[in-house]
Design a protein around this motif. Structure first.
Motif, PDB file in Angstrom:
ATOM      1  N   PRO A  47       0.810  -1.008   0.034  1.00 31.07           N
ATOM      2  CA  PRO A  47       0.051  -0.064  -0.444  1.00 31.07           C
ATOM      3  C   PRO A  47       0.777   0.722  -0.314  1.00 31.07           C
ATOM      4  CG  PRO A  47       0.301  -0.728   1.935  1.00 31.07           C
ATOM      5  CD  PRO A  47       0.919  -2.055   1.453  1.00 31.07           C
ATOM      6  N   PRO A  48       0.652   2.604  -0.271  1.00 27.56           N
ATOM      7  CA  PRO A  48       0.436   3.652  -0.310  1.00 27.56           C
ATOM      8  C   PRO A  48       1.584   4.061   1.183  1.00 27.56           C
ATOM      9  CG  PRO A  48      -1.332   4.062  -0.716  1.00 27.56           C
ATOM     10  CD  PRO A  48      -1.068   2.727  -0.757  1.00 27.56           C
ATOM     11  N   PRO A  49       2.350   4.992   1.744  1.00 27.37           N
ATOM     12  CA  PRO A  49       2.718   5.245   2.296  1.00 27.37           C
ATOM     13  C   PRO A  49       1.450   5.982   3.507  1.00 27.37           C
ATOM     14  CG  PRO A  49       4.553   5.637   1.413  1.00 27.37           C
ATOM     15  CD  PRO A  49       3.474   5.254   0.144  1.00 27.37           C
ATOM     16  N   THR A  50       1.639   6.392   4.328  1.00 32.76           N
ATOM     17  CA  THR A  50       0.679   7.302   5.269  1.00 32.76           C
ATOM     18  C   THR A  50      -0.008   8.532   4.322  1.00 32.76           C
ATOM     19  OG1 THR A  50       1.383   7.446   7.121  1.00 32.76           O
ATOM     20  CG2 THR A  50      -0.300   5.897   6.904  1.00 32.76           C
ATOM     21  N   ASN A  51       2.232   9.211   4.769  1.00 33.71           N
ATOM     22  CA  ASN A  51       1.937  10.321   4.058  1.00 33.71           C
ATOM     23  C   ASN A  51       2.201  10.698   2.412  1.00 33.71           C
ATOM     24  OD1 ASN A  51       4.666   8.950   3.390  1.00 33.71           O
ATOM     25  ND2 ASN A  51       5.481  10.436   4.264  1.00 33.71           N
ATOM     26  N   SER A 100       0.717  11.825  -1.575  1.00 34.46           N
ATOM     27  CA  SER A 100       0.615  11.912  -3.034  1.00 34.46           C
ATOM     28  C   SER A 100      -1.454  11.891  -3.091  1.00 34.46           C
ATOM     29  CB  SER A 100       1.225  12.935  -3.662  1.00 34.46           C
ATOM     30  OG  SER A 100       1.152  11.633  -4.413  1.00 34.46           O
ATOM     31  N   LYS A 101      -1.467  11.939  -3.031  1.00 37.76           N
ATOM     32  CA  LYS A 101      -2.792  11.749  -4.601  1.00 37.76           C
ATOM     33  C   LYS A 101      -2.937  11.000  -5.433  1.00 37.76           C
ATOM     34  CE  LYS A 101      -3.802  15.229  -7.534  1.00 37.76           C
ATOM     35  NZ  LYS A 101      -4.245  16.854  -7.675  1.00 37.76           N
ATOM     36  N   THR A 102      -1.625  10.837  -5.572  1.00 40.56           N
ATOM     37  CA  THR A 102      -1.475   9.613  -6.266  1.00 40.56           C
ATOM     38  C   THR A 102      -1.587   7.846  -6.295  1.00 40.56           C
ATOM     39  OG1 THR A 102       1.113   9.494  -6.752  1.00 40.56           O
ATOM     40  CG2 THR A 102      -0.057  10.821  -8.643  1.00 40.56           C
ATOM     41  N   GLY A 103      -1.431   7.706  -5.156  1.00 37.46           N
ATOM     42  CA  GLY A 103      -1.171   7.027  -4.302  1.00 37.46           C
ATOM     43  C   GLY A 103       0.559   6.256  -4.447  1.00 37.46           C
ATOM     44  N   GLU A 118       3.600  13.551  -8.197  1.00 30.06           N
ATOM     45  CA  GLU A 118       2.919  14.693  -9.009  1.00 30.06           C
ATOM     46  C   GLU A 118       1.428  13.923 -10.016  1.00 30.06           C
ATOM     47  OE1 GLU A 118       6.801  15.050  -9.608  1.00 30.06           O
ATOM     48  OE2 GLU A 118       6.897  16.226  -7.640  1.00 30.06           O
ATOM     49  N   GLU A 119       1.890  13.517 -10.598  1.00 29.09           N
ATOM     50  CA  GLU A 119       0.867  12.736 -11.588  1.00 29.09           C
ATOM     51  C   GLU A 119       0.648  11.113 -11.378  1.00 29.09           C
ATOM     52  OE1 GLU A 119       2.607  13.701 -15.656  1.00 29.09           O
ATOM     53  OE2 GLU A 119       4.014  13.068 -15.192  1.00 29.09           O
ATOM     54  N   PHE A 120      -0.549  11.157 -11.965  1.00 26.01           N
ATOM     55  CA  PHE A 120      -0.658   9.485 -11.890  1.00 26.01           C
ATOM     56  C   PHE A 120       0.765   8.966 -13.440  1.00 26.01           C
ATOM     57  CE2 PHE A 120      -2.210   5.560 -13.138  1.00 26.01           C
ATOM     58  CZ  PHE A 120      -2.535   5.215 -12.279  1.00 26.01           C
TER      59      PHE A 120
END
Length: 193
Positions: free
Chosen positions: A70-74, A76-79, A114-116
């Motif tokens: 999973p992505p870390p809790t901190n 970005s919105k991109t996962g 920054e981007e997907f």
């Protein structure tokens, strides 16, 4: 004459020693050898186009794509940092019920803050016809649905695709934003023997 003979012997020994060093420079015996193309079944190179559909199924009772990191809790919105392992069916048509010709096995991960954008590392393992048991490998950046057509390098293969190289074009056929399930059409252009 007595002085010339030892000088000649020294010159001869130095010349012989330097010739030995130069002839062996950069290669050890057995490290590299030229090969016979026929012995290794390397025929004339050909360019082929392969077209199939990739079914990335994250939902349901039997998903073919499973998040493993999973992505870390901190994040970005991109996962950024998340990784998904895949064992996705490859079919001739866009319907999952159409003829299965292999599996896409590997992983993809979110590689941008920054981007997907995904990093794709996959083997297309074929299970049908002439190419049964052969694989094609891709490795590259996937900007996802933000680009209509995504391009990846084909970096190699196995079986009938030894020494393969080329590129793959991916187009989203269907994407369910709720489940994350996707059907992607792939066109591969491959130079192989």
């Amino acid at each position: 004459m007595a002085r010339i003979l030892p000088a000649f012997i020294v010159f001869f020994l130095l010349h012989s020693f330097s010739a030995t060093l130069v002839s062996g420079a950069g290669e050890e015996k057995g490290f590299r050898a030229p090969l016979d193309r026929k012995l290794h079944k390397v025929k004339k190179e050909q360019l082929s186009n392969f077209n199939f559909f990739f079914h990335d199924i994250l939902s349901g009772r039997n998903p073919t794509a499973v998040p493993i990191v999973p992505p870390p809790t901190n994040t970005s919105k991109t996962g950024f940092g998340s990784i998904v392992m895949i064992d996705d069916p490859l079919t001739l048509g866009p319907e999952l019920s159409s003829k299965t010709i292999g599996k896409a096995q590997g992983f993809y991960g979110s590689a941008s803050q920054e981007e997907f954008a995904l990093l794709m590392v996959m083997n297309f393992a074929f299970t049908e016809g002439k190419y049964n048991g052969s694989t094609l490998s891709i490795f590259g950046r996937n900007p996802g649905a933000t680009s209509k057509v995504r391009e990846f390098p084909v970096i190699g293969g196995s079986g009938l695709f030894r020494f393969a190289r080329g590129y793959a074009l991916a187009t989203t056929h269907e994407l369910n934003l709720t489940t994350g399930d996707a059907i992607i059409e792939y066109n591969l252009y491959v130079l192989h023997y």
